[in-house]
Design an enzyme around this catalytic site. Structure first.
Site, PDB file in Angstrom:
ATOM      1  N   ASP A 219       0.829  -1.313   0.045  1.00  0.00           N
ATOM      2  CA  ASP A 219       0.045   0.097   0.045  1.00  0.00           C
ATOM      3  C   ASP A 219       0.921   1.209   0.033  1.00  0.00           C
ATOM      4  O   ASP A 219       2.089   1.096   0.625  1.00  0.00           O
ATOM      5  CB  ASP A 219      -0.883  -0.069   1.154  1.00  0.00           C
ATOM      6  CG  ASP A 219      -1.787  -1.062   1.405  1.00  0.00           C
ATOM      7  OD1 ASP A 219      -2.231  -1.559   0.354  1.00  0.00           O
ATOM      8  OD2 ASP A 219      -2.355  -1.448   2.569  1.00  0.00           O
TER       9      ASP A 219
HETATM   10  N1  URA Z   1      -1.399  -5.931   3.736  1.00  0.00           N
HETATM   11  C1  URA Z   1      -1.769  -4.459   4.135  1.00  0.00           C
HETATM   12  O1  URA Z   1      -2.702  -4.146   4.647  1.00  0.00           O
HETATM   13  N2  URA Z   1      -0.981  -3.501   3.332  1.00  0.00           N
HETATM   14  C2  URA Z   1      -0.069  -3.808   2.543  1.00  0.00           C
HETATM   15  O2  URA Z   1       0.846  -3.099   1.939  1.00  0.00           O
HETATM   16  C3  URA Z   1       0.484  -5.161   2.597  1.00  0.00           C
HETATM   17  C4  URA Z   1      -0.248  -5.908   3.266  1.00  0.00           C
END
Ligand code: URA
Length: 259
Positions: free
Chosen positions: A102
């Site tokens: 993310d």
């Molecule tokens: N899980 C999440 O919530 N975000 C990420 O970036 C990776 C795994």
């Protein structure tokens, strides 16, 4: 070696992309346009050009990147900085990211031009473990830990998550930790919430659903304010890489990931 394999392993693009480049007449072998991706070439003697530029054989490449928060995992974006903005263009044509993090998540992200490597790491049936370090608002009691270990429902119509590993390292209130947390997701904390409970820990999952760690912790009442991926399979993020830096994987590291 087949022409499409040569191009894919020279960081021109994924196998599927380079086949189209060949079919569309963008590739020359010894000065002649070739439209047959399966043509056999000799990588030591033949001169291959893509869009009139000589292609040098690089072979398969693998990089680990320490992703900073604030950039998105995509090649291009009209608004945001992307992970590719941190990489040296000359080496990155045809290289792609393996999975995604993310925008506000930091840590280990891999890049390669090897589609098989990507498949081995990303295919859901391969169950490759990924470990995330998190700070979250909330508490994790025995029953929450049990639920995370066994599987939780994280979205409408989604099946239970696969069994996960969870390690809780610290419990307390925000005020105690405010100087040690680098928070990437701060909107929910302000000076009137200093006594909010907080928890620090590690969650290891073997799936890759969207926002999975955040949603799993949300399912047990926790709100993630900082997330960093620290390992994939047997590979741990090299902490000597500063945020935004990357390096090639060693042969041993690649082996660790695919064996
Ligand atoms: N899980 C999440 O919530 N975000 C990420 O970036 C990776 C795994």
């Amino acid at each position: 070696m087949r022409l499409d394999k040569f191009l894919a392993q020279s960081s021109v693009g994924r196998r599927i992309e380079v086949r189209n480049y060949v079919k569309e007449g963008m590739v020359k072998v010894n000065g002649e346009v070739i439209t047959e991706p399966a043509m056999e070439i000799n990588e030591s003697f033949d001169v291959i050009e893509y869009l009139d530029k000589v292609v040098h054989y690089t072979g398969k490449v693998y990089y680990m990147f320490n992703k900073p928060a604030g950039c998105i995992t995509a090649r291009k974006d009209a608004v945001n900085k992307t992970v590719f903005d941190y990489l040296d263009d000359a080496h990155m044509n045809g290289v792609f990211h393996v999975g995604r993090l993310d925008k506000d998540t930091e840590g280990l992200l891999l890049f390669t031009n090897d589609g098989e490597f990507e498949h081995k790491l990303m295919h859901p049936q391969k169950h490759v473990e990924k470990t995330y370090f998190f700070w979250a608002l909330g508490t994790l009691e025995e029953e929450d830990i049990k639920a995370l270990k066994q599987g939780v429902y994280i979205g409408k119509g989604e099946i239970l998550t696969k069994p996960a590993k969870i390690e809780v390292d610290k419990h307390g209130v925000y005020e105690q930790f405010k100087n040690e947390i680098s928070i990437n997701n701060l909107e929910s904390i302000d000076s009137t919430h200093y006594n909010q409970p907080m928890v620090l820990g590690y969650l290891t999952i073997s799936e890759g659903r969207k926002h999975q760690v955040k949603r799993m912790l949300k399912a047990v009442g926790c709100y993630v304010v900082y997330l960093k991926r620290i390992s994939i399979g047997g590979l741990t993020l090299d902490e000597s890489l500063k945020k935004g830096q990357y390096r090639s994987l060693t042969e041993q590291e690649v082996k660790k990931l695919v064996e």
